[in-house]
Design a protein around this motif. Structure first.
Motif, PDB file in Angstrom:
ATOM      1  N   UNK A 182      -5.642  -2.407   0.534  1.00 13.84           N
ATOM      2  CA  UNK A 182      -6.029  -3.575  -0.245  1.00 13.84           C
ATOM      3  C   UNK A 182      -7.518  -3.621  -0.591  1.00 13.84           C
ATOM      4  N   UNK A 183      -7.983  -2.531  -1.124  1.00 19.74           N
ATOM      5  CA  UNK A 183      -9.313  -2.623  -1.732  1.00 19.74           C
ATOM      6  C   UNK A 183      -9.191  -2.163  -3.169  1.00 19.74           C
ATOM      7  N   UNK A 184     -10.119  -2.627  -4.007  1.00 23.69           N
ATOM      8  CA  UNK A 184     -10.055  -2.234  -5.411  1.00 23.69           C
ATOM      9  C   UNK A 184     -10.468  -0.784  -5.550  1.00 23.69           C
ATOM     10  N   UNK A 185      -9.919  -0.151  -6.563  1.00 27.58           N
ATOM     11  CA  UNK A 185     -10.307   1.240  -6.812  1.00 27.58           C
ATOM     12  C   UNK A 185     -11.790   1.287  -7.142  1.00 27.58           C
ATOM     13  N   UNK A 186     -12.513   2.199  -6.486  1.00 31.01           N
ATOM     14  CA  UNK A 186     -13.921   2.345  -6.848  1.00 31.01           C
ATOM     15  C   UNK A 186     -14.005   3.064  -8.187  1.00 31.01           C
ATOM     16  N   UNK A 187     -15.215   3.046  -8.746  1.00 35.17           N
ATOM     17  CA  UNK A 187     -15.378   3.645 -10.067  1.00 35.17           C
ATOM     18  C   UNK A 187     -15.017   5.124 -10.024  1.00 35.17           C
ATOM     19  N   UNK A 188     -15.489   5.774  -8.962  1.00 31.97           N
ATOM     20  CA  UNK A 188     -15.208   7.211  -8.822  1.00 31.97           C
ATOM     21  C   UNK A 188     -13.720   7.480  -8.695  1.00 31.97           C
ATOM     22  N   UNK A 189     -13.052   6.657  -7.882  1.00 32.10           N
ATOM     23  CA  UNK A 189     -11.610   6.836  -7.695  1.00 32.10           C
ATOM     24  C   UNK A 189     -10.856   6.631  -9.008  1.00 32.10           C
ATOM     25  N   UNK A 190     -11.308   5.585  -9.719  1.00 35.51           N
ATOM     26  CA  UNK A 190     -10.662   5.298 -10.990  1.00 35.51           C
ATOM     27  C   UNK A 190     -10.786   6.477 -11.943  1.00 35.51           C
ATOM     28  N   UNK A 191     -12.010   7.004 -12.011  1.00 36.35           N
ATOM     29  CA  UNK A 191     -12.253   8.172 -12.879  1.00 36.35           C
ATOM     30  C   UNK A 191     -11.329   9.329 -12.495  1.00 36.35           C
ATOM     31  N   UNK A 192     -11.293   9.557 -11.175  1.00 29.67           N
ATOM     32  CA  UNK A 192     -10.514  10.690 -10.683  1.00 29.67           C
ATOM     33  C   UNK A 192      -9.019  10.514 -11.018  1.00 29.67           C
ATOM     34  N   UNK A 193      -8.548   9.289 -10.833  1.00 24.48           N
ATOM     35  CA  UNK A 193      -7.134   9.008 -11.118  1.00 24.48           C
ATOM     36  C   UNK A 193      -6.828   9.248 -12.581  1.00 24.48           C
ATOM     37  N   UNK A 194      -7.749   8.757 -13.438  1.00 24.86           N
ATOM     38  CA  UNK A 194      -7.520   8.938 -14.871  1.00 24.86           C
ATOM     39  C   UNK A 194      -7.484  10.417 -15.224  1.00 24.86           C
ATOM     40  N   UNK A 195      -8.384  11.180 -14.601  1.00 23.76           N
ATOM     41  CA  UNK A 195      -8.390  12.610 -14.936  1.00 23.76           C
ATOM     42  C   UNK A 195      -7.139  13.293 -14.386  1.00 23.76           C
ATOM     43  N   UNK A 196      -6.623  12.810 -13.238  1.00 25.46           N
ATOM     44  CA  UNK A 196      -5.377  13.372 -12.700  1.00 25.46           C
ATOM     45  C   UNK A 196      -4.218  13.113 -13.652  1.00 25.46           C
ATOM     46  N   UNK A 197      -4.158  11.871 -14.143  1.00 24.76           N
ATOM     47  CA  UNK A 197      -3.084  11.534 -15.092  1.00 24.76           C
ATOM     48  C   UNK A 197      -3.219  12.389 -16.333  1.00 24.76           C
ATOM     49  N   UNK A 198      -4.484  12.585 -16.726  1.00 28.20           N
ATOM     50  CA  UNK A 198      -4.743  13.401 -17.904  1.00 28.20           C
ATOM     51  C   UNK A 198      -4.206  14.822 -17.698  1.00 28.20           C
ATOM     52  N   UNK A 199      -4.453  15.352 -16.503  1.00 27.84           N
ATOM     53  CA  UNK A 199      -3.944  16.695 -16.199  1.00 27.84           C
ATOM     54  C   UNK A 199      -2.425  16.715 -16.317  1.00 27.84           C
ATOM     55  N   UNK A 200      -1.798  15.667 -15.777  1.00 33.11           N
ATOM     56  CA  UNK A 200      -0.331  15.602 -15.839  1.00 33.11           C
ATOM     57  C   UNK A 200       0.150  15.547 -17.280  1.00 33.11           C
ATOM     58  N   UNK A 201      -0.561  14.749 -18.083  1.00 29.13           N
ATOM     59  CA  UNK A 201      -0.113  14.568 -19.464  1.00 29.13           C
ATOM     60  C   UNK A 201      -0.325  15.814 -20.295  1.00 29.13           C
ATOM     61  N   UNK A 202      -1.497  16.465 -20.075  1.00 24.70           N
ATOM     62  CA  UNK A 202      -1.827  17.621 -20.913  1.00 24.70           C
ATOM     63  C   UNK A 202      -1.386  18.941 -20.303  1.00 24.70           C
ATOM     64  N   UNK A 226       0.418  19.252  -6.256  1.00 23.79           N
ATOM     65  CA  UNK A 226      -0.828  18.801  -5.629  1.00 23.79           C
ATOM     66  C   UNK A 226      -1.497  17.670  -6.393  1.00 23.79           C
ATOM     67  N   UNK A 227      -1.314  17.673  -7.723  1.00 27.25           N
ATOM     68  CA  UNK A 227      -1.932  16.607  -8.525  1.00 27.25           C
ATOM     69  C   UNK A 227      -1.330  15.264  -8.123  1.00 27.25           C
ATOM     70  N   UNK A 228       0.014  15.258  -7.997  1.00 23.76           N
ATOM     71  CA  UNK A 228       0.693  14.011  -7.610  1.00 23.76           C
ATOM     72  C   UNK A 228       0.266  13.610  -6.197  1.00 23.76           C
ATOM     73  N   UNK A 229       0.116  14.598  -5.320  1.00 26.47           N
ATOM     74  CA  UNK A 229      -0.264  14.280  -3.951  1.00 26.47           C
ATOM     75  C   UNK A 229      -1.626  13.605  -3.913  1.00 26.47           C
ATOM     76  N   UNK A 230      -2.547  14.147  -4.717  1.00 25.42           N
ATOM     77  CA  UNK A 230      -3.888  13.555  -4.732  1.00 25.42           C
ATOM     78  C   UNK A 230      -3.852  12.148  -5.292  1.00 25.42           C
ATOM     79  N   UNK A 231      -3.055  11.987  -6.347  1.00 22.38           N
ATOM     80  CA  UNK A 231      -2.929  10.654  -6.939  1.00 22.38           C
ATOM     81  C   UNK A 231      -2.391   9.669  -5.912  1.00 22.38           C
ATOM     82  N   UNK A 232      -1.285  10.099  -5.229  1.00 25.14           N
ATOM     83  CA  UNK A 232      -0.657   9.209  -4.260  1.00 25.14           C
ATOM     84  C   UNK A 232      -1.647   8.839  -3.174  1.00 25.14           C
TER      85      UNK A 232
END
Lengths: 314, 641
Positions: B614-634, B598-604
């Motif tokens: 073709x829009x830039x990641x919003x601040x919230x999206x960026x935060x969320x993506x980083x935390x998703x990657x963090x979950x994957x890493x940790x 599910x983490x990968x699905x949300x990221x995708x």
């Protein structure tokens, strides 16, 4: 998530209801039919008889509340049998045009390869132009207009195979396939659903389909994905097995079909997976192989080409 | 349906049993205990699919075993530690979970085990064990190819039997071929193609007889006579002794049975030397004059320091030699000197006259020799290899008329005159000189260096006299040691040939060990010197470091934020889901669906929507993506939840 796509929920509901109640086991073919409908294209069903091609077409037209016409092709079918002809009206003392079956929203052309090439091309021209010219007078076809043609791939005697150039007119070519074991047993037990067909209530109106089509054409296709489609088309042209690959019309069809997939997924943008999903039904039948490779399965070759094209993910 | 792993396991465990059991009684106790345990528990674990030892522990244990036995390794004790190490490694592989690589290693280790059992003893069981092992390994390898393709694969029983049957054909055919190639072929005495042109003795160069006057000219060839690995010596010391010719029949000097003498080499410098002889069809083992002893080849030695190999030298051979260079060959018991004084009857009056004159003027043997040398010098003889004296009276012609000849003329006439004047003498045939190849550290002796000199018995010592040096042009002769040096290319090519001979033809195990030890010492000294050398490399280090930094910065600048995010995400996915590589034809959603994460699905979903609409990641999206990657890493392993 953007859910401002017109009537998306309704179309999904329509798909659901049809596949659950009337067309069990034909979800894929049904979905392809809806994609073809939404992207203003035509559908060619290639499969052996008795798998429910006609049922599919009937159910679709009833549930859409659209008019339905049917042509059973034979080798003595004339173009005028499809387009209609002018008859002399004695009372009015003029010729009156009697519309043929082509003047319907959904036209089922059964066993299209049994018709003579002359008849085939007359119909395929009508499909492309969306109008019929008889005796110097042009009659527009109704909107939406969609042809569902069927073709029996195994029987070859007494047939006129559709030339590749004509195959290009169909947006999607797909099979239906046998239903799953349990489902087939259930169908055997209950008998066909032709009787149930009459009770199908129209779920989507003609206007709604028009608006949905509008929404589909507005779905965003990013430059990266344009590039992706181009690369796939280019790869098919460069492939050692092919004489000619996907035409520009084929590439346009891929884009519009991918938009329809995105619409069904309730997205206002296309993703590469949409393109991959429709690539083989939309593009495979457009490939023309070298004579020595003609026995190969076109879908499989296209899939293998897809494997070589990197997906733009950055 | 049969799981491919099942027959593979049967074969693997039988192969290791066959391979290791001949070795069993020679093993140390730990290996003796561990091997059966590993066989039984390993097989049991395979059935239950539960392993007692994790592969990580096994790796640590294997390294520990390796270090333990490696520390015991020495030249004297090499086989036992290696064999134990082999068996313990095999056991480790058997008891742990196996992938296709490990199966392959088990096969190889089993083969090694069986091979090393032949070091201890070759019993009758070796041959059937070898054949069984060949069968097992071949069939196992065929099954392994299926296994590698798809580890969990099941195939129908009839199909499996077909595979096994086909796989059995391979070892049968290869064993039959092995019979042909490895049993029949080496039984011939020569390489097979050699029957066309049997080796003939060199027509020039060293020969077993000395008969001056038989040829009009002598063209020496530069073919290899032998190579001698030793320290570099003064050229005048390089007398390579081959044979001693002690009997003169008319004009022919030959080797005949001679009265037994007991000799000893006194004085001189001890030189150790290794000689590599090419294939030739005589038995002479050349030695550096005067030889003391010879080893590394079966040979017979005569008391006049002539060594003959026990069999003809038809292949390249090498042997070790200890010599006393500059020593004196001293006779311990009086020798029957009359044997060395025999002369033919039909000597010319001119020659008898010369001998008589010398005999009358001398009071001792040494003086006789000195007078004879003077006579040779006065005759103004010259060294030559063409326009030689004829066969009628070669000695007379050489000494009195033509006055030219090569070493055979000098030596044979000198020896004859010595005998006529009452000094016991004989001829020694061999080589003089040698080109030192400093690339390989050896002397190259070619056939053109063949030489004959004289030995005279004076005061119970065989004195070496080289009459060729009495030629007036002796300093210009090749015998004077002024040979043209070889070009670098010639030396290199010859050195390669030499090392090939040394390393492959005459394989020297001791040398390999000393090489390893030498390498170890070299490494140690490198470590000691490290802190001194590191300072010299500071500038280079700085350049490399700043290069790396600049490269990193430019890469950072040229990649977009999305590219960096994606790269990090893909790395995290690879690590977390243990995916080796993500194919480029796979989209993000496809990947997420396949991984069912599910983490990968949300990221995708988030990343894809930004990317493809073709829009830039919003601040919230960026935060969320980083935390998703963090979950994957940790995150924990996916199978833990």
């Amino acid at each position: 998530m953007t859910s401002d796509l017109a009537h998306q929920a309704k179309i999904l509901h329509f798909l659901d209801r049809l596949s659950n109640h009337y067309l069990q086991g034909k979800i894929r073919a049904l979905k392809m039919a809806v994609i073809a409908l939404l992207s203003d294209g035509h559908l060619l069903l290639e499969d052996i008889p008795g798998l429910g091609k006609t049922t599919l077409a009937l159910a679709l037209s009833s549930a859409l509340g659209l008019s339905f016409g049917r042509i059973q092709c034979t080798s003595d079918l004339l173009p005028s049998d499809i387009t209609g002809l002018s008859i002399f009206d004695r009372e009015l003392n003029t010729f009156r045009f009697i519309e043929g079956p082509i003047f319907n929203h959904i036209l089922l052309v059964d066993e299209i390869n049994r018709a003579m090439p002359k008849t085939q091309s007359a119909m395929l021209e009508a499909m492309e132009e969306r109008k019929v010219t008889v005796e110097g007078k042009t009659y527009p076809l109704p909107e939406p207009f969609m042809v569902i043609a069927t073709q029996n791939p195994t029987e070859q005697i007494g047939t006129y195979r559709l030339p590749e150039s004509q195959m290009d007119r169909f947006l999607i070519t797909t099979g239906i396939g046998y239903p799953p074991e349990d489902l087939e047993k259930a169908i055997i037990r209950q008998g066909g659903i032709r009787k149930k067909m009459n009770e199908i209530e129209p779920i989507v109106s003609r206007i709604e389909i028009e608006e949905a089509r509008q929404a589909v054409s507005g779905i965003h296709l990013s430059d990266k994905l344009v590039d992706y489609i181009f690369k796939i088309a280019h790869a098919t042209r460069e492939h050692p097995f092919t004489v000619s690959g996907i035409s520009t019309r084929g590439a346009i069809s891929m884009a519009s079909a991918a938009r329809a997939v995105a619409y069904l997924e309730n997205r206002n943008y296309v993703i590469p997976e949409d393109i991959k999903l429709i690539a083989s039904p939309v593009a495979a039948h457009r490939l023309i192989f070298l004579p020595e490779h003609e026995s190969l399965n076109k879908q499989e070759v296209l899939q293998s080409i897809l494997q070589t094209v990197p997906v733009p993910i950055v | 349906m049969v799981k491919i792993k099942k027959p593979l396991n049967y074969i693997t465990y039988s192969v290791s049993l066959i391979g290791a059991s001949p070795l069993y009684i020679w093993l140390n106790l730990p290996a003796q205990i561990f091997l059966p345990i590993a066989l039984v528990f390993g097989f049991y674990s395979e059935q239950k699919n539960r392993y007692i030892i994790s592969s990580r522990t096994a790796t640590v244990l294997s390294i520990a075993f390796f270090l333990f036995y490696a520390s015991q390794l020495s030249l004297a004790n090499i086989v036992i530690p290696v064999v134990n190490m082999l068996v313990l490694l095999l056991s480790m592989h058997l008891i742990t979970e196996k992938n296709s690589r490990k199966y392959l290693q088990i096969f190889v280790l089993s083969l090694f085990c069986l091979a090393s059992s032949s070091v201890f003893s070759i019993s009758v069981s070796f041959f059937p064990a070898l054949i069984l092992l060949v069968f097992g390994v071949t069939i196992g390898l065929v099954l392994l190819t299926f296994y590698t393709k798809e580890p969990g694969r099941s195939i129908p029983a009839p199909q499996l039997y077909t595979i096994l049957k086909t796989a059995t054909i391979l070892p049968i055919v290869s064993l039959l071929l092995m019979l042909l190639f490895f049993v029949i072929l080496p039984r011939t005495e020569h390489p097979l193609w050699n029957f066309l042109n049997p080796i003939t003795s060199a027509t020039s160069g060293f020969s077993e007889e000395v008969q001056p006057g038989t040829i009009a000219s002598n063209v020496a060839v530069k073919t290899l006579a032998f190579r001698a690995q030793c320290q570099e010596l003064p050229p005048e010391m390089l007398y390579w002794r081959g044979t001693v010719l002690n009997t003169l029949n008319n004009t022919v000097w030959q080797r005949a049975d001679f009265p037994e003498e007991s000799t000893q080499v006194l004085g001189g410098e001890t030189v150790r030397c290794t000689l590599y002889l090419p294939a030739k069809n005589n038995q002479f083992l050349f030695t550096l004059d005067h030889p003391l002893s010879l080893s590394g080849i079966r040979h017979s030695a005569s008391s006049d320091s002539v060594f003959l190999a026990s069999h003809s030298l038809e292949t390249k051979t090498g042997f070790q030699l200890i010599s006393r260079v500059g020593g004196e060959l001293t006779v311990l018991k009086p020798v029957d000197s009359s044997f060395y004084l025999k002369i033919p009857d039909n000597l010319s009056p001119q020659l008898l006259e010369v001998a008589e004159a010398i005999r009358q003027n001398s009071y001792s043997q040494r003086e006789t020799i000195a007078l004879l040398k003077n006579f040779f010098r006065e005759q103004n003889l010259s060294y030559a290899t063409d326009d030689l004296p004829g066969p009628q009276a070669p000695i007379d012609e050489f000494l009195f008329t033509k006055k030219r000849g090569y070493c055979e003329f000098f030596a044979s006439s000198f020896a004859l005159l010595l005998r006529m004047t009452g000094v016991p003498s004989r001829l020694v045939g061999g080589y003089l000189g040698g080109r030192y190849n400093n690339l390989g550290g050896y002397y190259l002796i070619t056939e053109d260096m063949a030489h004959v000199w004289v030995e005279a018995l004076v005061d119970d010592q065989w004195i070496r006299i080289d009459p060729t040096k009495l030629a007036h042009n002796s300093s210009a002769t090749p015998m004077a040691g002024q040979r043209p040096t070889l070009s670098l290319l010639q030396r290199t090519v010859d050195a390669i040939d030499y090392f090939w001979t040394r390393a492959v033809i005459t394989y020297d195990f001791q040398k390999q060990i000393s090489l390893i030890q030498h390498t170890g010492k070299g490494l140690q000294s490198l470590q000691r010197n490290w802190k001194y050398t590191v300072k010299e490399y500071y500038p280079i280090l700085w350049i490399i470091l700043s290069g790396v930094v600049i490269w990193q910065i430019t890469r950072w600048k040229t990649t977009s934020r999305e590219e960096r995010i994606l790269k990090r995400y893909l790395r995290a996915v690879r690590r977390r889901h243990k995916v080796k590589s993500i194919p480029p034809n796979m989209g993000l959603n496809e990947l997420a669906n396949q991984l069912q994460d599910p983490v990968c699905e949300e990221f995708a979903h988030i990343f894809g929507s930004a990317l493809y609409s073709e829009h830039r990641l919003t601040k919230g999206e960026h935060q969320r993506i980083l935390s998703l990657i963090h979950i994957l890493e940790r995150g924990k392993k996916p199978d833990d939840h």
